[in-house]
Structures are given as C-alpha cells and as structure tokens.
Design an enzyme around this catalytic site. Structure first.
Site, PDB file in Angstrom:
ATOM      1  N   HIS A 155       1.172  -1.116  -0.032  1.00 51.59           N
ATOM      2  CA  HIS A 155       0.230  -0.140  -0.193  1.00 51.59           C
ATOM      3  C   HIS A 155       0.562   1.687   0.150  1.00 51.59           C
ATOM      4  O   HIS A 155       1.712   0.832   1.138  1.00 51.59           O
ATOM      5  CB  HIS A 155      -1.141   0.106   1.011  1.00 51.59           C
ATOM      6  N   CYS A 189       0.261   2.670  -4.696  1.00 57.81           N
ATOM      7  CA  CYS A 189      -0.460   3.746  -5.211  1.00 57.81           C
ATOM      8  C   CYS A 189      -0.291   5.100  -4.582  1.00 57.81           C
ATOM      9  O   CYS A 189       0.993   5.115  -3.351  1.00 57.81           O
ATOM     10  CB  CYS A 189      -2.199   3.759  -3.890  1.00 57.81           C
TER      11      CYS A 189
END
Length: 318
Positions: free
Chosen positions: A93, A145
């Site tokens: 992440h 991301c």
C-alpha cells in the site's frame, strides 16, 4: 557509468494478512522479482534481502516494518561502492500525507505503508539516494498507489506533467481487483488507536509510537526541509506503478490455479519476458504503460531520474 561490480537488492512485499487492508499479490510480486534478478540481471541470491509479512515467515528473516525496511536499505547502502547496482522493489500500500514543507500547506507528499504503518516518506528515500556513492546506481520500483514522486526532488522524466494530466483517478475495481492504497484518514485513525492521542497531526502519532524510528519528515524541523538538496546529479531512479494522483491495482484472479499479482509488477515481468535484450529505464516504463493499457488498467507508470539515467540500461543489465 562504470559497469556494476556488486548487485544488491532489497525486496519488500506487504499483503497485510487478516486486516481490512489485505492484499493478495504483493509477496508473489517480490518472489518473482527475486528470480528475475538472479536469472537475468546477475544478482547473487545471497545479495538479495526479502522482507514479507507472510504468516509463519515464509522465508523472510524479518517482518517488513518501517524500521526493518529502513535498516535493510541502510545495510545495502553501507556496503555500496562506485559501480555497484542497488535495487529496491516495494509492493504494497501507498498513501498521501499533508506536506510539512513551509509555504506548501495544501500540498501532499508520498509515502509507502509498511506492515506496522510506520510510514516511509519521500524524504526518507531522498536521504537514501543522497548516501549512494558516486558511480553507483539505485533503482526503486514501487508498485503502490500514489508512488509517483516517491523520491523527493527527483526529476520527472515520464509522468503526469509530461502527459498534461491533472485529474485524480482511481483504478476501477472488480471483485478480483483492489487499489493498493490506504487513505490518509484511515492511516490517521489506525495510528490514533495506537497512541490514544487526540490530535489530527500524523507526525505526533508517529513520533509518539515509533520514536526515533519514525520518518525523518517528522523528526526534523519544518525549516530544514531542503536538507537533502543534492549538489551533484544523483543516482536515484524511480519507476513508479502510477502517477502521484493515481492508484495501482492488486489482482486476485478468481480462476483456480492463477496467482495473485500487482498490475505494475506483472507488467514489468511481462515486458522483460517479451524483450530479452537490454532495455532502458524509459523503455521499461513506456512498455509497461502499453501492457497495462492493453489490459484496461487506469494507471500510468512514471519515471523519475536524472537526464543521463533516462536511457541507461535498466539495472545496468550485463
């Protein structure tokens, strides 16, 4: 640049098992990359450190906490010499946090989210890059991301500015697909539950819980945010899975027997398999973009590096 002597890698895969943020393909990504580094790029297995949060260890010597990832990067840089090729692959992440830089109160900075939420920020990666010896190279491949711009102040070569793109986009999701992003508010909420401190300042939470292991971004005064401005052309090369304003996809195929994977990591593997000769950093990014576009992913890999490294061979392939 002189041909690499030692080739050293740190590979980090975070799946966040049994949490609301669980991913499925990140460990597979770095294990596949480990094999590629050995078979194609001449890395010795003993010179590759792998950190994953697979239950039971899964061969990883340490959990990919913020402190452990930074220690692994420090070990790699400490033994680096001119001509060495250093590589960091992260699959997990990412997030964006409010900037702590003076005169930029509304801007956001990039960070990766280790398994313990001890964020590693663009400032931390800048500090690593600035420690690289002259003549060595340090390539980061971040499949997360908001990974564009993950090395603070690194020059954008292929990115949103070069494409005149300013719209924030999120990769469309399906039952087998989720973005590799934890929103800032969720990171803040998680850290608040650890510290029990009533404040919206994320730096306060990180310093309270992690102390000296927290990001440099929060340990040095705001007036010192240009600490790592490099006087020389640096050796940092960032291949990001998406633009700063985009998300990267984690795929968990529903077909029995198919492995989960990160869309960008898988695209890079596809590119390398289809092109056996040397590829430049620019070619790897552009071909990965084409591969993702062909699969209808709404993410655009980017390249950040000095002008001289744009056309340099990816990982200085022998």
């Amino acid at each position: 640049m002189e041909q690499g002597k030692k080739r050293i890698g740190v590979l980090v895969g975070c799946n966040y098992p049994k949490t609301r943020y669980e991913l499925h393909g990140c460990i597979n990504d770095v294990l596949a990359m480990r094999d590629t580094l050995v078979t194609r790029f001449g890395f010795e297995p003993s010179h590759i450190e792998v950190l994953t949060d697979e239950p039971g260890g899964g061969g990883s010597l340490a959990m990919p906490t913020g402190a452990n990832i930074k220690k692994a990067l420090d070990r790699m840089v400490d033994q680096a010499e001119s001509g060495d090729v250093l590589f960091f692959h992260y699959s997990g992440h990412g997030t964006r946090i409010p900037s702590v830089k003076p005169f930029h109160p509304l801007s956001q900075d990039e960070a990766i989210v280790p398994c313990d939420f001890n964020l590693i920020t663009d400032i931390d990666f800048r500090q690593v890059v600035d420690r690289i010896p002259n003549g060595a190279s340090f390539t980061i491949l971040s499949d997360s991301c908001h990974s564009g711009g993950l090395i603070d102040k690194e020059k954008e070569q292929i990115g949103p500015s070069s494409l005149h793109s300013t719209t924030t986009t999120t990769t469309a999701t399906s039952p087998s697909q989720r973005p590799k992003m934890i929103p800032f508010e969720a990171v803040q909420q998680h850290l608040s539950s650890l510290t029990n401190i009533n404040t919206s300042d994320i730096g306060t939470h990180l310093l309270a819980h992690f102390g000296g292991d927290a990001s440099l971004k929060f340990r040095l005064p705001p007036t010192a945010k240009d600490w790592f401005e490099s006087a020389r052309t640096d050796s940092g090369i960032l291949l990001s899975g998406c633009q700063t304003n985009e998300t990267s996809a984690d795929m968990n195929p529903t077909v029995i027997g198919e492995k989960a994977y990160g869309a960008f990591s898988n695209a890079v593997q596809t590119v390398l398999k289809e092109h056996l000769g040397k590829l430049s950093n620019k070619e790897v990014v552009m071909l990965a973009r084409k591969a993702l576009q062909a699969q209808h992913f709404e993410q655009h890999p980017c390249l950040y590096c000095s002008d001289e490294n744009v056309d340099a061979a990816f990982l200085l392939q022998p």
